[in-house]
Scaffold this active site. Structure first.
Site, PDB file in Angstrom:
ATOM      1  N   ASP A 287       0.875  -1.158   0.000  1.00 47.32           N
ATOM      2  CA  ASP A 287       0.000   0.000   0.000  1.00 47.32           C
ATOM      3  C   ASP A 287       0.912   1.208   0.000  1.00 47.32           C
ATOM      4  O   ASP A 287       2.105   1.097   0.295  1.00 47.32           O
ATOM      5  CB  ASP A 287      -0.849  -0.089   1.268  1.00 47.32           C
TER       6      ASP A 287
ATOM      7  N   THR B  69      -2.281   1.635  -4.811  1.00 49.14           N
ATOM      8  CA  THR B  69      -2.749   2.751  -4.006  1.00 49.14           C
ATOM      9  C   THR B  69      -4.057   3.304  -4.554  1.00 49.14           C
ATOM     10  O   THR B  69      -4.362   3.140  -5.732  1.00 49.14           O
ATOM     11  CB  THR B  69      -1.677   3.865  -3.961  1.00 49.14           C
ATOM     12  N   GLY B  70      -4.764   3.935  -3.688  1.00 50.78           N
ATOM     13  CA  GLY B  70      -6.006   4.573  -4.114  1.00 50.78           C
ATOM     14  C   GLY B  70      -5.767   5.979  -4.630  1.00 50.78           C
ATOM     15  O   GLY B  70      -6.680   6.632  -5.113  1.00 50.78           O
TER      16      GLY B  70
END
Lengths: 1305, 340
Positions: free
Chosen positions: A413, A838-839
């Protein structure tokens, strides 16, 4: 108790069952029924608060435990053998003796289970007897009772710093606003305070709450394990329903903070509480090595069957060759011999009994022990200890340690994992004007400096004691003793975290931008209350859920877990018990410190500190901490305000507002007070808070301005979530400025994103009273709904968040964690491919990618973003073709294409579709790094699964947030970073670490060690069993295949149980093939574990062959010596047993790479034990073990020089091949390991030089890629860009051309 | 300090053990290092090998098969008949002195005393002299626990039942004069068997202890009459019985029958001359292709004659020396740069 008919009892039980299963429960107060018998109690169907986590009861322990144990296949194997042994035709030993192994194993396991259960019982008892206050009608007050006495329907009073005994519906608090703060660290590890509000309108009897006046009915849902949801309402006698959600529920196990006392109604008790329902047992995963191992055990089974078959066949032939019955062939009782075929059929089973050790059942027990040892060392590694949070690495999955040494792909992440997730306010844009905050940037740069002189970990090791760690802590502690805790300490480590989250000076101190500051002062002097700048900062200060507390109310972190864990493994119990014990200890130790803090910093704010000494489990009296929300507190200066937020962004924004003089003074559910730079305090009435959710990606606060009395909605959220909701531009509306603020701000936002900043937009909306009135009715209905409540509440929020006016935007920096680039570099050298999922937006992600070294300047970065499938297909095909062409080119034989891929969520979705999947996987196989942006949690786990299954590789996922949980669970190993975003990730993970950099040592050192240790141990174990059992097998050729053992059966048992059991375990726990420094310094060494690793098909068979050879030597040396002599059976077996011991132990000695004191003690101890036990046994046993005759045999053998000559010869001949092989391997085929070991012996200075050389050699080996790829790309423009806006053939051609050009260069 | 502890209560102990930094010896097995080891082991083995070989060579052994398979064999007639106590004699000549002490063995081949059921077929408690096991022998003796008339057999079991019952006497003929060679039957069994493991019940006369029991089916005499000449050599502590009860490890074995009494003419062993062994041929082995032998052997510190061990030591010793040379070559060729 009066007698009741059985029928009534059954009816009652059924009714209770129904009451518990009902979707909705109606609970009433117990008070009117106090003192009545149980059958009359209204809430008697619900479990009491006493918890029972024990598995067994005293009476039924043995049958239940046996039942449990016979679920294991291994035990069934033993039982099968025992049963076989009781059949007279088949038995190999005395039937009673055959019971020994199974009994030993069963009783050992039972003892372990009993001990665990007893510890569970003890901790249950301790919990059940914790004190609490329950209201009693008789006493007319709260009386002290125990936790176990709490029942559903009781009124329980909890006081400050006390742990909540059951799930309580909050009815009353000492706070005038009906607020109670709780800390949920015990449940989810989140240390920030959470606000809970009393159910409004139920108890109006201020100042003191009268439980007897409560006459409503509490209706709530069936118990569930969702910690963040609760649905229920209180039905008053007048049928009015008051909704109650999670915000009114005090959960068992939480701690009350900053609130003098509170009273709640017990809704769930005991095992129905949310904390207990959340308490699932440890995770069980099978490691890759164990899966391999099971195949080999299967081979052993085949081997066993083959050997038994040979035995049976041999017996048949032997019997058949017999013309008459010889005197030594004992006929069965019936008088005549069996037919040879039948006898040899029986012999097959007898052989199984004789050769049973071939199936290494003890291996499983040993592996478990080894893993306990390995985990002990991992958790005790001081390099994996985080000073700031005082946390070690936690191993939650106990049986996959060795998988750490085989990782090939890491999925990480970004936020909170690679970065600190400590948000620092960097820049903002207000009304289209950008304020770069240069001064602040300079301050941050200064703070950065200590980080610039990072030390590589292996350097620290090279130093003798004391290491950096101890030095650091001394410094820190020295300063601590005469300073205000957190601040000083933070300075030592640069960006440390103190007890309260998000409060290091890094985050809290923002140097204002000069221009902006002037502007604000200007606008204030003109007293334009509606100025956009003012609004902007007010929005920053108000629009959040930050809890204000005093800097001095330093909280202790509670780590008692009130729930005993349901554990199956000894270590888990052990460690949890130790943890518990430790934290109790901590309570006691901490009290004096608290005391000190109080007296030093806050004499005025608090009651005399004497009261606080009883804080802890025994705290019964309230320590009167004043709730921070009292804004008229005299000492409430802005300096000792501390903001605690659930999301670090929020705190950063509030601190930024504070820097400009907009101090958030207090926050209650109903009001927010903010002090303006002018000193004026504004109390805003909070009408509603539209909390953040991941669908809307924004939050809003609806307040009423105290002066203008306007209803104002402040909204903040992700840029795209705000931009689409904008109404008339604020600027046009207000100042007549025609420029489109939204466009300008968007440009600023893009710019921020390129810098790697996180962006938020701030907007406002003035709501008319009519609209508000109308909306609030909807809102109330939505809140009270039980069905679909979440959706309804969200709908109302969306309803209001329309036609917003943009105020500005902020850029917040999320700083990289320390040593991240170094860690990624090392992992990459170790042959691990690192992916970042990742967002975030691609721009932000790419920048972080460059910053952390994931992407390198000379890399060929492929940016894949396409809107439709056809484009995707084309890109994939083109790139693959390019890669193929590149690899086929003879010029590129010794180089690899350093390719990285950046892909966004939408494109990923297409790439993962079934028809493109293979091509995508083929492409990413060539990529050094892959960055996936804007991916959803589900996509994260999908990517992990696809790679894991398609490429058949070992994957590791690391993340810190709830959005990483899917990914963590999908990977072979999930690692959670216990960071700022709570503990969901850590709780779902197999290992929980506190920093990303710990991955380096965890994988490169512990992973490697655990893997090689366990792999070697398992191979050795197979070898050991085969070598020993084969002695018996060879003897069968000389005893008519009659399953005779020439070694006393007891000694055989001892041999496996005592003499040769500890050394392999020690080998598996403690052997060190290479030092940690070398492993960290030369990450390439990690590669040996990847893929097949050390534990291969060939290694297994080679060791089995070696075992055959050694057993042949061990058997035939004595055989040839004693051929044709008057040797008797057990004398013949004694030198064999002894030399087998020496061979097996010396074999291990060849394998052991490093000998410590422990090794010597255990190895020599095993030999000594053999002689002592065997001598004692042969001195004592005259007639004890009937068929065999061990009496005085070893003694007489030890007087005979031949015995020693045989043992020496057997041992030397048996081990010579392996020894010579090792020597030649170490001399001729120098593996990297041997080189590393040689290096390891040098003194540190020379070693470092070598290492440097080795590294530079590696660097030189790679052809510099700059000539092949595009120039270094600090920004986004330069990498080969594959983003296609449309399906233009020319575009693709163009890109194709670019690629060709690159390749031809 | 209290404070320090509370600040970092979770901090792992920084000890050499928990940090896996215990001082360690890390040998690297490489050619250069093992050369001295190989040379030393090689030389030592060669030394031991020579000593063993020489000792073994000095041991003389005479072995005579008297089974009687071939017709030339003196006992062929006995082998074919089923008559009990069939007599035959075996002649041999010694040209030189057979150096004493000389041991007289009988040997059996293809005889599986190590057969599992055979080995279990005895009752240790009975043999320990426990009278209660006289009347009810252990079931492990079955089917040799009771005879057809349900009387308990003592000593029970297959091993006792199959006891070797050929007897031998040795005569020395020199200058036409025949002398009986006196054979010593004392102390031929293990000391521990005679004194600890096997005991006669504490009943005098011994015969009374055996009341109500029968002798093993194949036995000619009951246990208490095994040795008519020496009353103390009867019952379970009869030396021949003890020797037989200690089961041989391998199917081809020998068992000590007597020692040559080292007195008079035989002080230094068996002098040269013609010898005759008079055999009472009872034990049937032809049925299972067994072989019966008589062996005369003298012994040394290493026991009987055994060339294998000496040769093995010599071979392995030489191999080690050769390996050390190979290692030297390897070392010279593949020396790790930093190795001195």
């Amino acid at each position: 108790m009066t007698w009741r008919s059985p029928l009534a009892l059954v009816r009652d039980a059924l009714r209770g069952q129904r009451a518990r299963e009902n979707e909705l429960r109606s609970l009433e107060s117990n008070l009117p029924y106090e003192g009545l018998e149980k059958g009359k109690q209204p809430n008697r169907y619900f479990p009491s608060n006493a918890i029972k986590t024990t598995k067994y009861s005293l009476l039924f322990f043995i049958p239940m435990n046996l039942y449990e144990q016979f679920h294991r296949l291994a035990n069934l194997y033993f039982v099968g053998l025992v049963i076989l042994n009781f059949i007279p035709e088949v038995n190999a030993f005395q039937p009673e003796i055959a019971l020994i192994p199974i009994c030993v194993i069963l009783s050992l396991t039972a003892m372990k289970d009993a001990w665990e259960d007893f510890r569970r019982y003890q901790s249950d008892r301790k919990l059940n007897n914790m004190p609490c206050f329950i209201y009693s009608r008789k006493a007319k007050q709260f009386v002290e009772r125990h936790w176990k006495d709490v029942r559903v329907g009781d009124f329980v009073k909890v006081v400050c710093n006390e742990i909540i005994p059951a799930d309580l519906l909050l009815l009353y608090t000492s706070d005038p606003n009906g607020v109670c703060h709780i800390e949920t660290a015990n449940l989810d590890g989140e240390t920030n305070l959470k606000q809970r509000t009393a159910v409004s309108g139920v108890c109006n009897t201020h100042p003191e709450f009268e439980p007897e006046s409560f006459n409503g009915i509490v209706v709530c849902e069936k118990p569930n394990n969702n910690l963040n949801h609760f649905k229920g309402y209180v039905e008053k006698p007048d049928k009015q329903k008051v909704g109650a959600g999670i915000e009114s529920l005090l959960l068992r196990g939480c701690t009350v903070r900053n609130t003098d006392h509170a009273v709640g109604f017990v809704v769930y008790a005991g095992r129905e509480t949310k904390s207990m329902l959340n308490n699932s047992g440890p995770r069980y995963k099978r490691s890759k090595l164990e899966r391999r191992l099971n195949i080999d055990v299967l081979f052993c089974v085949i081997l066993l069957f083959t050997m038994c078959l040979i035995g049976a066949l041999g017996h048949y032939l032997w019997l058949n060759a017999m013309p008459v019955v010889p005197p030594y062939l004992v006929p069965p009782t019936s008088g005549h011999l069996y037919r040879p075929s039948l006898t040899s059929f029986y012999m097959f089973f007898t052989m199984i009994i004789l050769l049973q050790i071939l199936i290494p059942i003890s291996l499983y027990v040993s592996i478990e022990l080894v893993k306990i040892g390995q985990i002990f060392f991992i958790t005790n590694d001081i390099d994996l200890y985080d000073e700031e949070t005082d946390s070690r690495i936690q191993c939650k999955a106990l049986n996959i340690t060795e998988d750490l040494g085989q990782i090939e792909y890491i999925f990480s992440d970004k936020t909170g994992t690679l970065t600190e997730n400590k948000m620092v306010f960097r820049r903002c844009s207000i009304m289209g004007t950008e304020y770069p905050h240069k001064e602040n940037a300079i301050r941050l740069a200064v703070l950065d400096e200590p980080e610039a002189e990072e030390e590589v970990i292996f350097n620290q090791h090279a130093r003798p004691l004391p290491t950096r760690w101890s030095l650091d802590s001394e410094e820190a502690n020295a300063e601590d003793t005469h300073g205000h805790g957190s601040r000083r300490r933070s300075k030592v480590t640069g960006n440390a975290q103190s007890d309260v989250a998000f409060s290091s000076p890094l985050e809290t101190e923002v140097v204002p931008d000069g221009k902006l500051f002037q502007k604000i002062s200007g606008s204030l002097s003109h007293s334009q209350k509606t100025d956009a700048y003012l609004d902007f900062f007010l929005a920053l200060a108000i629009c959040n859920t930050v809890v204000v507390s005093m800097a001095t109310t330093k909280r202790r972190r509670v780590s008692v877990s009130p729930q005993a864990k349901h554990t199956n493994t000894p270590l888990e119990t052990l460690s949890s018990l130790m943890r518990n014990a430790g934290s109790i200890f901590k309570f006691c130790k901490r009290n004096p410190k608290r005391h000190r803090t109080f007296t030093e910093d806050s004499e005025e704010n608090f009651q005399p500190s004497g009261q606080t000494e009883e804080v802890g489990i025994t705290a019964l009296r309230p320590c009167s901490l004043h709730p921070p929300s009292l804004s008229d507190e005299p000492a409430l200066t802005s300096d000792n305000l501390r903001y605690e937020a659930e999301s670090p962004d929020e705190a950063a924004l509030v601190y930024a507002a504070k820097a400009y003089g907009f101090n958030l003074l207090s926050r209650t559910p109903d009001s927010v007070s903010v002090r303006l730079p002018s000193g004026e305090v504004l109390d805003f009435e909070v009408l509603d808070t539209l909390t953040f959710d991941s669908n809307r990606k924004r939050m809003s606060v609806l307040v009423r301005h105290p002066i203008t009395k306007e209803y104002i909605l402040y909204t903040k959220g992700a840029d795209f979530a705000i931009m689409e909701l904008l109404g008339t531009p604020y600027a046009e509306h207000f100042s007549g400025n025609k420029k489109n603020i939204a466009t300008v701000t968007q440009r600023h936002l893009d710019c921020y994103a390129k810098e790697g900043l996180r962006t938020l937009c701030i907007a406002k909306k003035v709501v008319s009273e009519a609209v508000y009135k109308h909306w609030s009715v909807d809102r109330k209905n939505a809140m009270a709904a039980i069905e679909n409540r979440e959706r309804l509440v969200m709908d109302t929020a969306v309803q209001l968040e329309k036609n917003l006016t943009l105020l500005g935007a902020t850029g917040i920096e999320d700083r990289l964690q320390e040593n991240v680039p170094d860690t990624i570099q090392a992992l990459r050298e170790a042959g691990i491919k690192v992916w970042v999922l990742t967002g975030d937006k691609p721009e932000t992600a790419v920048n972080i990618g460059y910053a952390c070294g994931l992407l390198e300047d000379e890399d060929l970065v492929i940016n894949m973003g396409c809107k439709d499938k056809l484009t995707c297909t084309n890109i994939l095909d083109c790139t693959l073709e390019e890669v193929r062409r590149y690899n086929a080119d003879p010029r590129n034989v010794d180089t690899t294409l350093n390719m990285s891929l950046v892909i966004d969520g939408l494109t990923l979705e297409k790439a993962l579709s079934p028809d493109l999947l293979d091509r995508f996987v083929a492409l990413v196989k060539h990529c050094r790094a892959v960055l996936c942006c804007r991916v959803t949690p589900l996509q994260k786990s999908r990517v992990v699964k696809v790679i894991r299954e398609k490429l058949k590789v070992m994957t590791l996922a690391v993340g810190d947030g709830a959005n990483d949980v899917n990914m963590i669970q999908a990977a072979d190993i999930g690692i959670g970073i216990s960071g700022q975003e709570g503990m969901q990730a850590a709780m779902a993970s197999d290992f929980a670490i506190s920093r990303f950099k710990h991955l380096k040592k965890l994988l490169l050192v512990h992973g490697h060690w655990c893997y090689t240790r366990l792999a070697n141990m398992i191979i050795y174990f197979f070898y050991k069993n085969v070598a020993y059992v084969n002695l018996l097998f060879w003897y069968q050729f000389f005893c008519g295949f009659s399953a005779t053992a020439m070694i006393d059966y007891w000694l055989m048992i001892f041999f496996n149980l005592f003499f040769t059991s500890v050394p392999p375990i020690m080998f598996g726990v403690m052997d060190k093939d290479i030092s940690a420094e070398m492993l960290l310094g030369v990450p390439e060494l990690y590669k040996t574990g990847q893929g097949e690793g050390d534990y291969r098909f060939t290694t297994f068979w080679v060791s089995i062959l070696d075992a055959f050879y050694q057993s042949l030597v061990c058997f035939f040396v004595p055989y040839f010596v004693y051929q044709d002599s008057d040797i008797d059976m057990f004398t013949f077996g004694t030198p064999m047993n002894t030399s087998a011991l020496f061979i097996i132990l010396m074999h291990l000695s060849i394998e052991i790479k490093s000998w410590t004191v422990v090794h010597w003690i255990i190895m020599l101890g095993s030999v000594a034990l053999y002689f002592i036990v065997t001598l004692a046994y042969s001195a004592v046993c005259v007639t004890c073990n009937p068929p065999s005759n061990p009496y005085w045999i070893l003694q007489s053998q030890m007087e005979d020089p031949m015995f020693y000559l045989i043992c020496i010869l057997s041992t030397v001949v048996a081990l010579l091949p392996r020894y010579i092989f090792h020597v030649l391997q170490n001399s001729i085929a120098l593996s990297p390991f041997i080189q590393a070991k040689h290096l390891d012996r040098k003194d540190p200075s020379i070693r470092e030089e070598w290492m440097k050389e080795l590294r530079s050699y590696r660097g030189g080996g790679q052809v510099k890629r700059s000539r092949l790829s595009t120039p270094p790309s600090p920004t986004l423009e330069t990498p080969v860009d594959f983003i296609h806006e449309s399906l233009a053939v020319a575009d693709i051609m163009g890109d194709d051309f670019t690629l060709n050009a690159i390749a031809k260069n | 300090m209290v404070k320090q502890e509370s600040e970092s209560a979770n901090r792992p102990d920084n000890t050499a053990f928990t940090q896996q930094r215990l001082p360690a010896w890390q040998p690297i097995l490489s050619a250069g290092i093992v050369i001295p080891g190989f040379v030393l082991i090689g030389l030592a083995f060669i030394g031991i090998g020579v000593a063993l070989f020489v000792t073994s060579k000095s041991i003389q052994e005479l072995e005579f098969d008297y089974t009687g398979y071939s017709n030339e064999s003196p006992c062929s007639s006995c082998a074919q008949s089923v008559v009990a106590n069939c007599k035959c004699s075996l002649n041999f000549t010694l040209t030189t002195l057979l150096q004493g002490p000389v041991f007289f063995y009988y040997g059996l081949s293809n005889y599986f005393q190590n057969y599992r059921r055979y080995g279990a077929s005895k009752d240790d408690n009975q043999l320990y002299g426990d009278l209660s096991y006289f009347t009810s022998p252990s079931s492990s003796c079955s089917p040799y626990d009771y005879d057809s008339s349900k009387k308990p057999i003592v000593p029970c079991g297959s091993i006792a039942n199959s006891m070797f019952n050929d007897t031998f006497t040795l005569t020395w003929t020199v200058n036409g004069k025949t002398n009986n060679v006196s054979l010593d039957g004392k102390g031929i069994a293990w000391w521990t068997d005679y004194n600890v493991k096997y005991r006669n019940p504490n009943v005098t006369p011994l015969k009374n202890a055996f009341n109500g029991t029968v002798k093993p089916i194949n036995w000619a005499k009951p246990a208490y009459e095994l040795d008519a000449s020496d009353p103390s050599n009867n019952g379970f502590v009869n030396q021949d019985f003890l020797v037989w009860m200690r089961r041989a490890a391998l199917p081809n074995f020998r068992k000590l029958y007597r020692r040559i009494d080292a007195s008079g003419d035989y002080k230094n062993g068996l002098p040269a001359g013609n010898y005759t062994v008079d055999i009472t041929y009872n034990y049937p082995v032809r049925a299972f292709n067994g072989v019966k032998k008589i062996v005369f052997s003298n012994v040394s510190w290493m026991g009987g004659r055994n060339e294998f061990l000496g040769i093995a030591y010599l071979v392995i010793g030489s191999l080690c020396v050769v390996m050390s040379v190979v290692m030297l070559i390897v070392y010279a060729k593949f020396k790790f740069p930093d190795e001195e």
